[in-house]
Design a protein around this motif. Structure first.
Motif, mmCIF file in Angstrom:
data_model
loop_
_atom_site.group_PDB
_atom_site.id
_atom_site.type_symbol
_atom_site.label_atom_id
_atom_site.label_comp_id
_atom_site.label_asym_id
_atom_site.label_seq_id
_atom_site.Cartn_x
_atom_site.Cartn_y
_atom_site.Cartn_z
ATOM 1 N N ARG A 88 0.807 -1.224 0.000
ATOM 2 C CA ARG A 88 0.000 0.000 0.000
ATOM 3 C C ARG A 88 0.842 1.276 0.000
ATOM 4 O O ARG A 88 1.048 1.916 1.036
ATOM 5 C CB ARG A 88 -0.938 0.026 1.210
ATOM 6 C CG ARG A 88 -1.945 -1.081 1.181
ATOM 7 C CD ARG A 88 -3.021 -0.822 2.185
ATOM 8 N NE ARG A 88 -3.852 -1.987 2.387
ATOM 9 C CZ ARG A 88 -4.785 -2.088 3.321
ATOM 10 N NH1 ARG A 88 -4.986 -1.091 4.133
ATOM 11 N NH2 ARG A 88 -5.495 -3.173 3.424
ATOM 12 N N PHE A 89 1.278 1.653 -1.173
ATOM 13 C CA PHE A 89 2.008 2.916 -1.324
ATOM 14 C C PHE A 89 1.147 3.920 -2.083
ATOM 15 O O PHE A 89 0.152 3.557 -2.703
ATOM 16 C CB PHE A 89 3.300 2.688 -2.113
ATOM 17 C CG PHE A 89 4.318 1.875 -1.373
ATOM 18 C CD1 PHE A 89 4.925 2.377 -0.235
ATOM 19 C CD2 PHE A 89 4.671 0.598 -1.807
ATOM 20 C CE1 PHE A 89 5.872 1.630 0.455
ATOM 21 C CE2 PHE A 89 5.600 -0.149 -1.123
ATOM 22 C CZ PHE A 89 6.199 0.359 0.019
ATOM 23 N N LEU A 90 1.578 5.159 -2.030
ATOM 24 C CA LEU A 90 0.998 6.171 -2.913
ATOM 25 C C LEU A 90 1.847 6.140 -4.181
ATOM 26 O O LEU A 90 2.993 6.598 -4.185
ATOM 27 C CB LEU A 90 1.029 7.559 -2.254
ATOM 28 C CG LEU A 90 0.243 7.698 -0.953
ATOM 29 C CD1 LEU A 90 0.281 9.130 -0.430
ATOM 30 C CD2 LEU A 90 -1.216 7.258 -1.146
ATOM 31 N N HIS A 92 2.027 7.679 -6.861
ATOM 32 C CA HIS A 92 2.475 8.887 -7.571
ATOM 33 C C HIS A 92 3.621 9.588 -6.845
ATOM 34 O O HIS A 92 4.149 10.574 -7.345
ATOM 35 C CB HIS A 92 1.306 9.854 -7.763
ATOM 36 C CG HIS A 92 0.746 10.373 -6.475
ATOM 37 N ND1 HIS A 92 -0.008 9.615 -5.630
ATOM 38 C CD2 HIS A 92 0.864 11.586 -5.880
ATOM 39 C CE1 HIS A 92 -0.366 10.322 -4.587
ATOM 40 N NE2 HIS A 92 0.164 11.525 -4.709
ATOM 41 N N LEU A 93 3.982 9.071 -5.665
ATOM 42 C CA LEU A 93 5.075 9.695 -4.909
ATOM 43 C C LEU A 93 6.323 8.825 -4.963
ATOM 44 O O LEU A 93 6.225 7.593 -4.910
ATOM 45 C CB LEU A 93 4.677 9.886 -3.444
ATOM 46 C CG LEU A 93 3.596 10.906 -3.120
ATOM 47 C CD1 LEU A 93 3.421 11.009 -1.602
ATOM 48 C CD2 LEU A 93 3.935 12.269 -3.690
ATOM 49 N N PRO A 94 7.515 9.433 -5.021
ATOM 50 C CA PRO A 94 8.746 8.637 -5.007
ATOM 51 C C PRO A 94 8.864 7.834 -3.712
ATOM 52 O O PRO A 94 8.220 8.155 -2.708
ATOM 53 C CB PRO A 94 9.854 9.696 -5.069
ATOM 54 C CG PRO A 94 9.215 10.939 -5.518
ATOM 55 C CD PRO A 94 7.777 10.879 -5.111
ATOM 56 N N GLU A 97 9.567 9.693 -0.448
ATOM 57 C CA GLU A 97 8.415 10.434 0.105
ATOM 58 C C GLU A 97 7.390 9.472 0.706
ATOM 59 O O GLU A 97 6.730 9.800 1.688
ATOM 60 C CB GLU A 97 7.773 11.300 -0.970
ATOM 61 C CG GLU A 97 8.600 12.528 -1.302
ATOM 62 C CD GLU A 97 7.887 13.469 -2.262
ATOM 63 O OE1 GLU A 97 6.657 13.613 -2.172
ATOM 64 O OE2 GLU A 97 8.581 14.048 -3.122
#
Lengths: 223, 294
Positions: A88-90, A92-94, A97
């Motif tokens: 579960r990552f975002l 669109h963010l590196p 981040e």
């Protein structure tokens, strides 16, 4: 820190488990095993307040979850590092981040934090600017672990952390978790991976619990 | 609000930009601001018109003298004499034939032989201070100038002022409708953005984000979009009003639709108000959605 007492959880008219007791104290190391569908992930969610038990008491750092509003649950979650099965990552963010996200949402600056050391610790320094979909399974798991520990939480909960990675990488991940446990963190890992359990038991005093027939019991001596 | 304007770079980045809701919000805010400028101009113009009619008509009256042939002049003199000695009247003068012709010209054309027609003599009365006692004046005129009829304009002033007042109220109502519609559209766009970012919200919650933090990320974005759109719409609306023909005596109401002096500053309130509406609408939608998702 996290205590479950006579806990039951039901959904769809059926009871998943009942009369369940669990206590995660500083420096404890627990494995949670059991067949698929036994409710391991559900039990972990009860431990970090994503779900509320249908019966019994769940206390997070002394507070009954039922009496906690959403903001208080959010504050408790900052003291619990969670490694999800699907990470579960975002997307669109590196990666850097994403790892710093717990700091960001709690209003703390990632500048001056140990994020670079943490990235090096999990071996992701070169991947800092990549996006999560560009990472391999093992890199994602390590990034998830880094995100879980960046707030220096008191409890680390991991759901099948080695599910998508090879043996060598799982050993590396275990070494990170063992190191955190030696720093006094309570660790709870849900896994099917018996080799991981055996490897951990060789390094720390780990307790193995098994969810079977709607009850939580100590696993056999073979583990 | 200060935190909203200052912003939180990371919180802004936590929510990915969503194309269609961004465009919808900017377009809606621009269109509504454009309409709001015209509604405001309408409201101000009708307000000015109502005030002017009320002021002008309230300060003047007309005395109409219809006397038999040969008595017109004598009755006019007698009426002027009565008016000159009536308290509350600052001036009274008989309209000349040219002025009478000019009044009738719109209906009968320029070649009307006023001198051959039995047209009553008109006397314009200008009030002073609190005005005169109309009942007392009528009684005196009845006694001394039997052919005189006093018209203090009440009969047709009231409907005119009432109509202008209603137009002004319609303008204000239109502004409220525009604000409401803007809020509703932005609420829908915000809900769509929240639904599209369900996974993002889940991740933020799992790492300990409080609802206010998540809501703020959406609210700031939509508020700034609404502000941007409203600035563009207001600028376009003001340019449109500026390019309208100048008001003149023959132009009537439509050419008077515009802003005067400091009134040009009023449309500048539209963008911050649009931002305020967007702020309230998005915050309410975000907290409602987050509450429902817990």
């Amino acid at each position: 820190m996290i205590e479950l007492e006579n806990v039951a959880y039901s959904y769809g008219g059926g009871e998943l488990f009942s009369d369940l007791d669990l206590s995660l104290q500083p420096g404890s190391f627990h494995f949670l095993t059991g067949p698929s569908g036994a409710g391991k992930t559900t039990l972990l969610k009860l431990c970090y307040g994503e779900l509320v038990a249908t019966a019994g008491d769940v206390r997070l750092f002394g507070d009954d979850v039922r009496g906690m509003d959403r903001d208080k649950v959010a504050l408790a979650r900052r003291r619990i590092g969670v490694v999800h099965q699907d990470c579960r990552f975002l997307d669109h963010l590196p990666v850097a981040e994403n790892i710093a996200l717990p700091l960001t949402v709690s209003g703390r600056s990632s500048e001056g934090s140990d994020i670079d050391d943490l990235m090096a610790w999990v071996g992701l320094t070169r991947q800092a600017d990549q996006l999560p979909p560009e990472l391999s399974g093992g890199e994602r798991q390590r990034a998830a672990l880094a995100r879980a520990v960046i707030m220096s939480p008191e409890v680390i909960i991991a759901d099948e952390p080695t599910g998508n990675i090879d043996w060598e990488m799982s050993q590396r991940l275990l070494a990170l978790l063992v190191e955190l446990n030696r720093m006094g963190k309570a660790v709870l890992i849900a896994t099917h991976d018996l080799t991981l359990i055996r490897a951990a038991k060789a390094q720390v005093q780990a307790r193995v619990l098994r969810l079977k027939d709607r009850r939580l019991v100590a696993a056999g001596a073979d583990l | 609000m200060a935190a909203l304007l200052a912003g939180d770079k990371m919180a802004d980045r936590a929510v990915p930009p969503t194309g269609f809701t961004a465009r919808l919000t900017v377009f809606t805010a621009a269109a509504m601001a454009f309409l709001a400028v015209f509604a405001l101009a309408l409201s101000l113009a009708t307000g000015r018109l109502a005030d002017r009619w009320a002021e002008e008509l309230a300060r003047t009256s007309t005395l109409r003298i219809s006397a038999p042939e040969g008595q017109q002049e004598a009755q006019t003199r007698a009426a002027l004499s009565v008016l000159e000695t009536t308290p509350g009247i600052s001036a009274a003068r008989a309209l000349s034939e040219e002025e009478t012709r000019a009044l009738l010209e719109p209906w009968f054309g320029p070649d009307l032989p006023v001198e051959t027609l039995p047209i009553p003599q008109l006397i314009e009365i200008v009030e002073a201070g609190e005005g005169y006692d109309a009942t007392g004046l009528r009684a005196r005129l009845q006694a001394e100038v039997p052919g005189a009829v006093l018209d203090d304009h009440t009969r047709w002033r009231e409907p005119l002022v009432d109509a202008a007042g209603r137009l002004r109220a319609l303008g204000v109502f239109a502004l409220l409708l525009i604000a409401g519609s803007t809020g509703a559209m932005i609420t829908l766009a915000a809900q769509a953005a929240l639904a599209a970012n369900e996974q993002v919200i889940r991740v933020l919650r799992l790492v300990g984000a409080q609802d206010s933090y998540i809501a703020r990320a959406f609210v700031r974005r939509f508020t700034l979009r609404a502000l941007t759109g409203a600035l563009a719409g207001t600028a376009a609306g003001m340019l449109g009003i500026f390019l309208l023909p100048e008001a003149d005596a023959a132009g009537g109401f439509l050419t008077g639709l515009g802003f005067r002096g400091a009134g040009w500053l009023l449309p500048l309130l539209i963008p911050p108000l649009a931002a305020l509406v967007a702020f309230a609408a998005t915050r309410s939608a975000a907290l409602r959605v987050l509450r429902a998702a817990s």
